[in-house]
Structures are given as C-alpha cells and as structure tokens.
Design a protein around this motif. Structure first.
Motif, PDB file in Angstrom:
ATOM      1  N   ARG A 288      -2.608 -13.780   6.934  1.00  0.00           N
ATOM      2  CA  ARG A 288      -3.244 -13.297   5.524  1.00  0.00           C
ATOM      3  C   ARG A 288      -3.111 -11.729   5.287  1.00  0.00           C
ATOM      4  NH1 ARG A 288      -7.243 -17.055   7.447  1.00  0.00           N
ATOM      5  NH2 ARG A 288      -6.676 -19.289   6.595  1.00  0.00           N
ATOM      6  N   PRO A 289      -3.051 -11.372   3.901  1.00  0.00           N
ATOM      7  CA  PRO A 289      -2.909 -10.034   3.774  1.00  0.00           C
ATOM      8  C   PRO A 289      -4.180  -9.384   4.240  1.00  0.00           C
ATOM      9  CG  PRO A 289      -1.916 -11.300   1.855  1.00  0.00           C
ATOM     10  CD  PRO A 289      -2.463 -12.090   2.910  1.00  0.00           C
ATOM     11  N   CYS A 290      -4.281  -8.149   4.591  1.00  0.00           N
ATOM     12  CA  CYS A 290      -5.481  -7.456   4.950  1.00  0.00           C
ATOM     13  C   CYS A 290      -6.484  -6.974   3.988  1.00  0.00           C
ATOM     14  CB  CYS A 290      -5.165  -6.287   5.980  1.00  0.00           C
ATOM     15  SG  CYS A 290      -4.553  -6.808   7.583  1.00  0.00           S
ATOM     16  N   PRO A 291      -7.683  -7.321   3.589  1.00  0.00           N
ATOM     17  CA  PRO A 291      -7.978  -6.832   2.180  1.00  0.00           C
ATOM     18  C   PRO A 291      -8.481  -5.599   2.174  1.00  0.00           C
ATOM     19  CG  PRO A 291      -9.779  -7.983   3.849  1.00  0.00           C
ATOM     20  CD  PRO A 291      -8.445  -8.124   4.377  1.00  0.00           C
ATOM     21  N   GLY A 292      -8.676  -4.851   3.176  1.00  0.00           N
ATOM     22  CA  GLY A 292      -8.769  -3.433   2.913  1.00  0.00           C
ATOM     23  C   GLY A 292      -7.680  -2.486   2.623  1.00  0.00           C
ATOM     24  N   PHE A 293      -6.846  -3.326   3.028  1.00  0.00           N
ATOM     25  CA  PHE A 293      -5.494  -2.214   2.667  1.00  0.00           C
ATOM     26  C   PHE A 293      -4.609  -2.334   1.345  1.00  0.00           C
ATOM     27  CE2 PHE A 293      -0.742  -1.648   3.128  1.00  0.00           C
ATOM     28  CZ  PHE A 293      -0.709  -0.522   4.211  1.00  0.00           C
TER      29      PHE A 293
END
Length: 782
Positions: A288-293
């Motif tokens: 899953r995409p890293c939310p803080g990036f």
C-alpha cells in the motif's frame, strides 16, 4: 532429363546477368572488380550449358576456382564471410556431377562438380568459425574479496550500489550448473502486444525483506514469494499508456529500510517511478502507498517541468537511494523538438517525499526547484540510464544523454554542450557537481551514456584505487578515478570526420578514445565486410556501401545517407557490465549493428512522426523524426539487405572478459545462434553460432559462472567466467533481454537464478514475453 539441364542453364544465365550488371555498377563506384567478370562467366556457362557446349563445365570449374581463391584473398578463413561468397556458386556446381549433365557436356562437368564440392568442403572445414574469438590462456588465480551485507540477497538493481552485478553465492558451480532446472515461473498477466505501441518487460527483481520485488512495463509492482514465485501483493498505479513508445518500460524498483528510525508507518519502503511521471513509496509489507510520503504516497514529478505531454518525460530506470535521499533523472523523448522537458536530476526525501535538491545544469538557481510559474531549463541532456552510488564519498554517478534533438546540435546551450553524453558525479547531499567527464563531444549520433557506471577497486601495485568504469554506445570503456573523474587509463583526442555536415551545424574537431582500455567498437568497416545470404544480396550491400558517406567513427549526419557504426544502440547499452572482483574480470556484452542516418529538409518531414512515441517507433523505423525547431528531420534505419539480413558480416554480438589488472582482453567470443532468426523474418531453427545482438546484461557469481540471456534468441545461458566456455543453456518462451539476478531462498537455502523472458522490439526479437523464470538445482530426494 533435358528439362533439368535447361532449368540449371536458365538459372545460371539469369544469375550471371544480374551479377554482371550489379558488378558493373559496383566497379563504376570504385568497388571490387570481381563481380563483373564473374557474372559474365556464369552467364556464358548457362548459355553454353543450354546448347550442350562442352566449354560450359570447364568455364564453371575455372569460375569456381577463381572465386574460392578470391574469397580466401579477401577474408581468409572466416567461415561466415566465406559462406556468403562461396556457398551459392558451390551449390550451383554440384548438379554438374549428375550423370545426365555429364553426358551432355562431357568431362568438364566433372571438373565443375568437383570444384563445387571443394567449395562446400572448405566451408565445412572452416566450421563457420569467427576470427573474432580470443581464447583464454589457462586458469585464473582468484582472491576472494570480503563483501558486506547478506550474500543471499539482491538489494539493488545492480546487486550493489556500485553496479557490479556480482554475487558471492557458490551453491551453483561450473561443475553442477548443467543440472539447473526450472523451479518456478511467474506470469505478470500483461500482454505486451495489447498496448498501442508494444514495449518489452525488462525488470530485474530485488531480493530483500524475504520478498522478490519487481515491476512491469505498465508500472505494476509485485512482491513474490522467493521460494515459489507466488504473488504476495500487487500494486497497480494505473498509468495511462497514451504517447507510449517501444522503449517504455520499468527496469526495476529501489528499497529503503528505515526500521531503525522514524517513521513508525512504512518502515521498509519500495520506491518506484512511473511512465506517468510519479514517484511512489509503498509499504514493503503490504504494497500500500505510504501515507506520509508526498500526497498519500505519490509525488508528481511533472512539478517544475513546464509544458509536457504524455510520453515526453517519464522514468524507466530504478531510482537510487543514498542515505535518506532518493535520486532519479528521467527519459525525455528523442528528436521531437528543440523545446522538450528538462533533463533535471532531482533528490527527494525518502520519508516525506519533499524535494531536497535539483541539478538543473542550465540554471543553478533552481537547486531547490524553479520559482512559481517558471520551469527547469528545457531540452537539457537527461539521465535515463541507471545510476551508481559511492556512499563513502557521498557521490551519485549520473550518466547523461545528449540534448534533444539528438542529430542536430547547432542551437544547443553551453551547459548542454558541457554535460551531454557524460558521466557526472553529484554530491548526494546537495546535488552540486563534483566533477564530470564527457565521452562524446557535441554528440550528433545519439551516443548518450546508457550504461550504469560500474565502481571497482582497481588493482595497482601496493593496493587499489577507487575507480569507475563507464561503458558507452561508442564501444569505448572509460576508466576513471571516481574521486576526481580523471582518467586512470589513457584517453586521447583523435581527429573526427568533418565532411558532409549541413551548413548550419558545427562539429567537434576531435573525439575522445580510451586507448588505455580495450576497444569494443569493432574495426572500421570496409566493402570487404559486407555480407549476405547469397552473393547477390552481398553484392547489393557492397553497392549500397559504396554509395554511402562513411569516414569511420563519428561520421557526421548530413543530407546524404551516412553510415553510423557503432550504432545508436551500441556498443554497450543500458544493461551495463559485470565485474568479478575475485578474478578481476570485467564482463561486457557488446553489439555490432550498423545504422543508416540521413537528415531531410523540414518541408519533407510532414506528419511522419505522430507524437512522442515516434522517437522510438515500433512499427515504422524509417519514419522521419521531426526535430521541430530545426531546419531538418532525421531518418534512421538498419543497414540491411533486401532479404532483411544485416549487410555487415557477423558476429553481431560478443561477450568479452577484460583483465582489469593488465587491462587486456582475457577472452572474447561471439554469443548466440541463428535458431530464432533468418532472412525475411523467418526462423532458421538451427543452433548455428553466429553471434547475435541483444540488450540484456550479465550476472557473475563467486563460484565462477556468468549468466546471460540478452540476445535475439530465446535462450538463457551460463558460461565459465575464466574461460568463456558455455556450460549450460535452456530455451525460454521469449528472449532474455533483461539483467538476471540470483539469491538464496530464505526457507529452503537453495540458490535461485531469475530472469525475465522479455523479447525486444528494437532488435525485432519476438514474441514479447510476460513471464519471470527461476532456475535452481534439484532438491535432494526429488
């Protein structure tokens, strides 16, 4: 049987007339005088044979004898070259041995038939050998070098940041490699031929965090179980294929382990960049995409690029990571116009995705991004090839292309002239230039530096020097001190051809040649190097060669057709080289494929190029490239005969091992057979070794093996690193024009070797593949 005699006579008459006419043209152009009298002799043989004249056999015997002697004088005992000159005439001589032919024209028929038989035996005696093979001299002493990290993993695209493609694994050896068998396959599910412009699968997986991590040409990222090849997760960024070209691909991803520092989420990250110009951070555990990036895991790489369009700018090579900085360049479409996106190289924070620095060679003030409403300097040389990193020196080594458009450079800026077709060392923390070295001056040939720089510790008396080997499309290998960029092997400026350029163009008076390293550029081409399946198409190639403008390497493009050799494909291309530090051998795959180039006036270009993808068009290679903003377009095509075979004599692909202690060739051999190739696009189906072109690279192991699949042939091979002897091969559903890798299964302890079955559009290696193949030794008890 008189009709067979007349048929033979008619064929000899027709072939003789054709060869005589072509020979007259060739002689008028200043070429070999052999073909004119040879064609006349064959025509008279046909005429006399039809009339039953006894002189027919004697004349054909004389013709064949002269032909054999002439061929040996021209090319010696080069089997492939002799084949083009002798086989056709010799086969025509064999029917003279038939009893009804001998009865018709007497003992001269026997002489002609025996001469034909002698020609065939000469070819068989040469065994289709190549004079370009250099045998190894005995065994090599090895000194194992200590390496850091887990030896069973493959954590970077080139195995390490230095791009050596060297694995310390020893389970698979020269003694047992013949037992390798298919362990598993993985189907990506993407049909490459379904895209508007087909493109090849060229990904090299990573093996890290107990997962195989890979990407497809549609930028789908997979994590696989390394023991079985079964998918653990899948992430699809759903990129739009609009504007695609034949070189649209994803060669790999990057990995960052931040588990010993913040943040708590996404501690281990897979970093990928897409055809849609997005930089993405994924959680290695879930995909899953890293939310803080960036914005929910995504960074828009079009920011600051100004005007662009689908397919004009995207990322094809894996990013590199230095500490907590992601560094990447990008591919900019060739030859579209003088106003294309920037070749800027940028560094991003691996945790937040924030821009840390930018190297805009045209404007140093853009080091932290351009002001609002402005853009990075347009049409500067880009960096689409894989980069390398020296973490101790905190340097990123950036291979650069030439400024667009590739084949007309009169309007280029001073900064583009300085940094095009170079290797540039950037400070990993700031993006500042530490040094640069140019491999081609004022590049008009698309000789962009396509290969990853390979970092080695160069053995010298009393120790080692931190060095960099830069392969180039020109076939030159530049050996530099990676601290300073100064040559460690002699580089000399030699005069460059000046004739034939268009009036507006300027040329560099010299070009650099790496005379302190072996050159893999191939010899200067002459008429004798022309080749064909038959003497007739070889004659066609000779005539065409005589009509071309060719003054050796770096013949400038102009309004008359010129020969480009080495081709814009290489020499050496994106797959790079491998280095075995134990044996101190550099393994190089090189290509020998001549290209024809011609500038055409702007008014004739018309709509020949239908968008960005036309710069690497997969279906119309002769379509004129627009080069808008200049007075000219450009036309490029392979130098092939009417039968579709290369006019240059084989081999077209070679594997070379270079001893980096002595900087001499340890061994060299043509690699690849004609099994999956042939005239008119047909497959011969015979495993006759010719040396075939290909874009994939090598993998070397501590046990003494070199794996290689990058050919126009559906095969994967293993060689003995110290001798070049082929030890194992296996057929695949498509050619392996990708770089292989190896690792140890975390549960089984087995060593696996993995390669993508790719195919390749540019080299016309079909079908295009969609699967990854893993090979291993049999498990005990099975």
């Amino acid at each position: 049987m008189i009709w067979l005699v007349r048929l033979l006579a008619a064929l000899l008459l027709l072939v003789g007339i054709a060869v005589a006419l072509g020979g007259a043209w060739l002689a008028w152009l200043g070429g070999s005088p052999y073909y004119l009298p040879g064609g006349v002799a064959v025509a008279f043989c046909g005429y006399w044979l039809c009339r039953g004249d006894r002189r027919a056999g004697w004349l054909y015997a004389l013709f064949l004898t002269v032909t054999i002697l002439w061929a040996l004088w021209e090319v010696g005992f080069d089997g492939w070259q002799l084949t083009a000159r002798i086989v056709g005439p010799a086969l025509f001589g064999l029917p003279f041995l038939l009893p009804f032919v001998r009865r018709r024209i007497g003992r001269g028929a026997l002489a002609a038939g025996l001469a034909g038989l002698a020609g065939c035996l000469l070819i068989l005696g040469c065994a289709l050998r190549s004079p370009m093979e250099i045998a190894a001299e005995g065994g090599r002493m090895t000194t194992p070098i200590a390496l850091s990290g887990d030896p069973g993993q493959w954590p970077s695209w080139g195995r390490d940041d230095a791009g050596t493609r060297f694995s310390p694994l020893t389970q698979i050896t020269p003694a047992n490699v013949e037992k390798l068998q298919l362990a598993w396959t993985f189907d990506t599910g993407h049909d490459p031929m379904s895209a508007p412009v087909p493109s090849p699968l060229q990904s090299t997986p990573l093996m890290v965090d107990d997962k195989l991590l890979l990407c497809t040409q549609t930028n789908i990222v997979f994590a696989l179980d390394p023991e079985t090849g079964k998918p653990l997760w899948r992430f699809d960024p759903k990129v739009d294929a609009k504007g695609g070209s034949a070189v649209r691909t994803c060669r790999g991803v990057a990995y960052h382990d931040g588990s010993n520092a913040a943040p708590a989420t996404c501690p281990r990250r897979v970093i990928t960049a897409t055809y849609g110009a997005q930089l993405i951070a994924l959680d290695s555990a879930t995909g899953r995409p890293c939310p803080g990036f960036g914005q929910s895991g995504f960074v828009d790489l079009n920011q600051g690029m100004g005007r662009t369009a689908p397919g004009l700018y995207y990322i094809s090579s894996a990013p590199v990571i230095v500490g907590d900085v992601i560094v990447l360049g990008g591919w900019v479409a060739d030859n579209v116009s003088t106003d294309e996106p920037s070749g800027v190289v940028r560094g991003y924070d691996v945790i937040t995705g924030a821009l840390r620095w930018a190297w805009d060679m045209g404007n140093p003030n853009n080091a932290h991004g351009p002001p609002a409403g402005q853009a990075y300097t347009r049409s500067t040389p880009n960096s689409w090839a894989p980069m390398s990193v020296d973490a101790k020196l905190r340097l990123v080594f950036v291979p650069t292309g030439n400024a667009t458009p590739d084949h007309f450079g009169a309007y280029r800026s001073a900064q583009s002239e300085k940094y095009s077709s170079s290797v540039v060392a950037l400070d990993a923390g700031t993006g500042a230039v530490r040094w640069s070295f140019q491999t081609t001056h004022h590049d008009l040939w698309d000789y962009d530096v396509a290969s990853q720089p390979t970092l080695i510790d160069l053995p010298v008396p009393g120790g080692a020097v931190p060095a960099l080997v830069q392969p180039t499309k020109r076939g030159e290998l530049f050996l530099l001190d990676r601290r300073t960029g100064k040559p460690l092997a002699d580089v000399r400026e030699r005069p460059a051809p000046q004739a034939g350029k268009v009036p507006e163009e300027r040329l560099s008076p010299t070009q650099p040649f790496s005379v302190g390293m072996p050159s893999l550029a191939g010899d200067r081409i002459s008429e004798r190097d022309m080749w064909g399946i038959t003497p007739i198409d070889q004659l066609w190639c000779r005539i065409h060669f005589r009509k071309l403008r060719y003054d050796g390497p770096n013949t400038p493009p102009g309004l008359t057709e010129s020969l480009l050799y080495p081709s814009l494909g290489g020499g050496m291309n994106w797959s790079g080289v491998s280095y075995d530090p134990d044996r101190r051998l550099l393994l190089v795959n090189s290509i020998y494929y001549p290209t024809l180039m011609q500038l055409v006036p702007r008014a004739t270009v018309g709509g020949g190029a239908k968008g960005p993808g036309a710069s690497h068009n997969a279906t119309d290679f002769a379509a004129p490239l627009p080069m808008a903003g200049t007075p000219y377009g450009a036309r490029l095509r392979g130098f092939t005969s009417p039968l579709g075979t290369l006019c240059l004599a084989p081999p077209y692909g070679r594997m070379t091992a270079i001893d980096m202690t002595t900087r001499t060739i340890a061994w060299q051999r043509p690699v690849g057979t004609v099994q999956d190739s042939g005239p008119l696009g047909l497959e011969i189906g015979l495993p006759i070794r010719m040396g075939m072109p290909g874009f994939g690279g090598t993998l070397v192991t501590r046990s003494g093996l070199t794996f290689f699949g990058g050919l126009k042939e559906r095969a994967f091979r293993a060689f003995a690193t110290d001798t070049g002897k082929e030890l194992w091969s296996v057929r695949m559903p498509a050619s392996g024009n990708a770089n292989p890798m190896t690792y140890v299964g975390p549960r089984s302890g087995r060593q696996f070797v993995v390669i993508a079955a790719t195919g390749h559009v540019t080299s016309q290696s079909f079908p295009l593949g969609r699967t990854f193949h893993a090979y291993a030794l049999p498990q005990e008890g099975k």
